[in-house]
Design a protein around this motif. Structure first.
Motif, PDB file in Angstrom:
ATOM      1  N   GLN A  77      21.172 -16.258   2.670  1.00 56.17           N
ATOM      2  CA  GLN A  77      22.170 -16.995   1.900  1.00 56.17           C
ATOM      3  C   GLN A  77      21.579 -17.522   0.595  1.00 56.17           C
ATOM      4  OE1 GLN A  77      21.276 -17.842   5.023  1.00 56.17           O
ATOM      5  NE2 GLN A  77      23.067 -17.889   6.340  1.00 56.17           N
ATOM      6  N   ASP A  78      20.294 -17.865   0.615  1.00 54.91           N
ATOM      7  CA  ASP A  78      19.644 -18.435  -0.562  1.00 54.91           C
ATOM      8  C   ASP A  78      19.099 -17.376  -1.508  1.00 54.91           C
ATOM      9  OD1 ASP A  78      20.176 -20.911   0.523  1.00 54.91           O
ATOM     10  OD2 ASP A  78      18.181 -21.134   1.401  1.00 54.91           O
ATOM     11  N   LYS A  79      19.068 -16.135  -1.092  1.00 56.51           N
ATOM     12  CA  LYS A  79      18.504 -15.064  -1.913  1.00 56.51           C
ATOM     13  C   LYS A  79      19.489 -13.900  -1.986  1.00 56.51           C
ATOM     14  CE  LYS A  79      13.809 -16.290  -1.210  1.00 56.51           C
ATOM     15  NZ  LYS A  79      12.525 -15.847  -1.616  1.00 56.51           N
ATOM     16  N   PRO A  80      20.417 -13.960  -2.928  1.00 60.83           N
ATOM     17  CA  PRO A  80      21.419 -12.895  -3.009  1.00 60.83           C
ATOM     18  C   PRO A  80      20.817 -11.520  -3.299  1.00 60.83           C
ATOM     19  CG  PRO A  80      21.756 -14.524  -4.749  1.00 60.83           C
ATOM     20  CD  PRO A  80      20.649 -15.012  -3.891  1.00 60.83           C
ATOM     21  N   ALA A  81      19.722 -11.455  -4.042  1.00 60.93           N
ATOM     22  CA  ALA A  81      19.100 -10.154  -4.334  1.00 60.93           C
ATOM     23  C   ALA A  81      18.598  -9.500  -3.053  1.00 60.93           C
ATOM     24  CB  ALA A  81      17.960 -10.322  -5.327  1.00 60.93           C
ATOM     25  N   ASP A  82      18.019 -10.288  -2.155  1.00 63.40           N
ATOM     26  CA  ASP A  82      17.554  -9.748  -0.880  1.00 63.40           C
ATOM     27  C   ASP A  82      18.736  -9.329  -0.008  1.00 63.40           C
ATOM     28  OD1 ASP A  82      14.911 -10.080  -1.559  1.00 63.40           O
ATOM     29  OD2 ASP A  82      14.710 -12.019  -0.551  1.00 63.40           O
ATOM     30  N   ALA A  83      19.808 -10.095  -0.060  1.00 56.73           N
ATOM     31  CA  ALA A  83      20.996  -9.744   0.724  1.00 56.73           C
ATOM     32  C   ALA A  83      21.588  -8.429   0.235  1.00 56.73           C
ATOM     33  CB  ALA A  83      22.038 -10.864   0.632  1.00 56.73           C
ATOM     34  N   VAL A  84      21.630  -8.253  -1.077  1.00 56.53           N
ATOM     35  CA  VAL A  84      22.150  -7.016  -1.650  1.00 56.53           C
ATOM     36  C   VAL A  84      21.254  -5.839  -1.265  1.00 56.53           C
ATOM     37  CG1 VAL A  84      22.569  -5.783  -3.823  1.00 56.53           C
ATOM     38  CG2 VAL A  84      23.378  -8.121  -3.541  1.00 56.53           C
ATOM     39  N   ALA A  85      19.945  -6.039  -1.307  1.00 58.17           N
ATOM     40  CA  ALA A  85      19.007  -4.975  -0.925  1.00 58.17           C
ATOM     41  C   ALA A  85      19.234  -4.560   0.526  1.00 58.17           C
ATOM     42  CB  ALA A  85      17.569  -5.431  -1.134  1.00 58.17           C
ATOM     43  N   MET A  86      19.425  -5.532   1.404  1.00 60.47           N
ATOM     44  CA  MET A  86      19.674  -5.230   2.814  1.00 60.47           C
ATOM     45  C   MET A  86      20.958  -4.409   2.977  1.00 60.47           C
ATOM     46  SD  MET A  86      17.323  -6.432   4.818  1.00 60.47           S
ATOM     47  CE  MET A  86      18.161  -6.463   6.375  1.00 60.47           C
ATOM     48  N   VAL A  87      22.009  -4.819   2.276  1.00 59.81           N
ATOM     49  CA  VAL A  87      23.288  -4.108   2.364  1.00 59.81           C
ATOM     50  C   VAL A  87      23.141  -2.676   1.863  1.00 59.81           C
ATOM     51  CG1 VAL A  87      25.644  -3.990   1.432  1.00 59.81           C
ATOM     52  CG2 VAL A  87      24.733  -6.166   2.242  1.00 59.81           C
ATOM     53  N   ILE A  88      22.438  -2.495   0.754  1.00 55.07           N
ATOM     54  CA  ILE A  88      22.249  -1.153   0.201  1.00 55.07           C
ATOM     55  C   ILE A  88      21.500  -0.266   1.186  1.00 55.07           C
ATOM     56  CG2 ILE A  88      21.007   0.168  -1.561  1.00 55.07           C
ATOM     57  CD1 ILE A  88      21.819  -2.077  -3.534  1.00 55.07           C
ATOM     58  N   HIS A  89      20.428  -0.783   1.768  1.00 57.08           N
ATOM     59  CA  HIS A  89      19.655   0.023   2.712  1.00 57.08           C
ATOM     60  C   HIS A  89      20.468   0.370   3.956  1.00 57.08           C
ATOM     61  CE1 HIS A  89      15.998   0.139   0.453  1.00 57.08           C
ATOM     62  NE2 HIS A  89      15.939  -1.171   0.369  1.00 57.08           N
ATOM     63  N   TYR A  90      21.161  -0.593   4.527  1.00 56.90           N
ATOM     64  CA  TYR A  90      21.941  -0.320   5.729  1.00 56.90           C
ATOM     65  C   TYR A  90      23.135   0.595   5.449  1.00 56.90           C
ATOM     66  CZ  TYR A  90      19.154  -3.281   8.712  1.00 56.90           C
ATOM     67  OH  TYR A  90      18.111  -3.801   9.439  1.00 56.90           O
ATOM     68  N   GLU A  91      23.767   0.441   4.293  1.00 51.26           N
ATOM     69  CA  GLU A  91      24.877   1.334   3.938  1.00 51.26           C
ATOM     70  C   GLU A  91      24.362   2.748   3.678  1.00 51.26           C
ATOM     71  OE1 GLU A  91      28.175   0.906   4.025  1.00 51.26           O
ATOM     72  OE2 GLU A  91      27.823  -1.096   4.818  1.00 51.26           O
ATOM     73  N   SER A  92      23.177   2.868   3.111  1.00 50.96           N
ATOM     74  CA  SER A  92      22.581   4.194   2.891  1.00 50.96           C
ATOM     75  C   SER A  92      22.265   4.871   4.215  1.00 50.96           C
ATOM     76  CB  SER A  92      21.309   4.070   2.047  1.00 50.96           C
ATOM     77  OG  SER A  92      21.619   3.593   0.763  1.00 50.96           O
ATOM     78  N   ILE A  93      21.773   4.091   5.165  1.00 53.61           N
ATOM     79  CA  ILE A  93      21.516   4.631   6.510  1.00 53.61           C
ATOM     80  C   ILE A  93      22.822   5.121   7.124  1.00 53.61           C
ATOM     81  CG2 ILE A  93      20.874   3.979   8.865  1.00 53.61           C
ATOM     82  CD1 ILE A  93      18.758   2.090   7.571  1.00 53.61           C
ATOM     83  N   ALA A  94      23.853   4.307   7.052  1.00 52.32           N
ATOM     84  CA  ALA A  94      25.147   4.674   7.635  1.00 52.32           C
ATOM     85  C   ALA A  94      25.724   5.918   6.955  1.00 52.32           C
ATOM     86  CB  ALA A  94      26.128   3.508   7.530  1.00 52.32           C
ATOM     87  N   ARG A  95      25.588   5.995   5.640  1.00 53.96           N
ATOM     88  CA  ARG A  95      26.117   7.152   4.909  1.00 53.96           C
ATOM     89  C   ARG A  95      25.397   8.429   5.321  1.00 53.96           C
ATOM     90  NH1 ARG A  95      25.805   8.958  -1.243  1.00 53.96           N
ATOM     91  NH2 ARG A  95      27.687  10.208  -1.294  1.00 53.96           N
ATOM     92  N   ASN A  96      24.074   8.366   5.402  1.00 60.99           N
ATOM     93  CA  ASN A  96      23.317   9.550   5.806  1.00 60.99           C
ATOM     94  C   ASN A  96      23.675   9.983   7.224  1.00 60.99           C
ATOM     95  OD1 ASN A  96      21.936  10.163   3.466  1.00 60.99           O
ATOM     96  ND2 ASN A  96      20.223   8.846   3.947  1.00 60.99           N
ATOM     97  N   LYS A  97      23.903   9.039   8.097  1.00 60.77           N
ATOM     98  CA  LYS A  97      24.304   9.387   9.465  1.00 60.77           C
ATOM     99  C   LYS A  97      25.676  10.060   9.468  1.00 60.77           C
ATOM    100  CE  LYS A  97      21.676   5.925  12.019  1.00 60.77           C
ATOM    101  NZ  LYS A  97      21.760   4.742  12.893  1.00 60.77           N
ATOM    102  N   ARG A  98      26.599   9.525   8.666  1.00 60.95           N
ATOM    103  CA  ARG A  98      27.928  10.147   8.577  1.00 60.95           C
ATOM    104  C   ARG A  98      27.835  11.569   8.028  1.00 60.95           C
ATOM    105  NH1 ARG A  98      29.357   5.064   6.507  1.00 60.95           N
ATOM    106  NH2 ARG A  98      29.375   5.923   4.402  1.00 60.95           N
TER     107      ARG A  98
END
Length: 113
Positions: A77-98
């Motif tokens: 919550q205190d580090k939006p850049a880290d939160a965005v990085a996490m979302v990008i990595h997890y969405e990339s994983i999900a996309r590759n799986k799809r």
């Protein structure tokens, strides 16, 4: 790290752009590359999470020494850049799986026909 999802798209295009009545050979090398990209994203996401957790622990320890009470909050919550990085990595994983699942589904569909 390669462009996000580029290998997965390449893999799916290989099947879709092939003649409809034929089945192209299984591209094991490209499938392995997509899996390795998934692994890379997972490792990067874990690094971000570890950094956030260690920063949160050090902040809590510092605040406990100052006030004698345990601190609340912190984390992503205190580090939006880290939160965005996490979302990008997890969405990339999900996309590759799809994309991998779509590749396999296209091959199965051609086998059925």
């Amino acid at each position: 790290m390669s462009a996000f999802g580029k290998r997965g798209i390449e893999l799916l295009k290989e099947v879709v752009n092939h003649e409809p009545d034929t089945l192209p050979s299984y591209n094991e090398e490209l499938v392995r590359l997509v899996f390795s990209e998934i692994d890379e994203h997972y490792v990067q996401a874990q690094r971000v999470l570890s950094a956030v957790n260690s920063n949160q622990q050090s902040q809590q320890e510092g605040e406990e020494e100052d006030t004698g009470e345990q601190a609340e909050g912190g984390g992503l919550q205190d580090k939006p850049a880290d939160a965005v990085a996490m979302v990008i990595h997890y969405e990339s994983i999900a996309r590759n799986k799809r994309l991998l699942l779509s590749y396999i589904a296209q091959r199965v569909e051609r086998l059925k026909n």
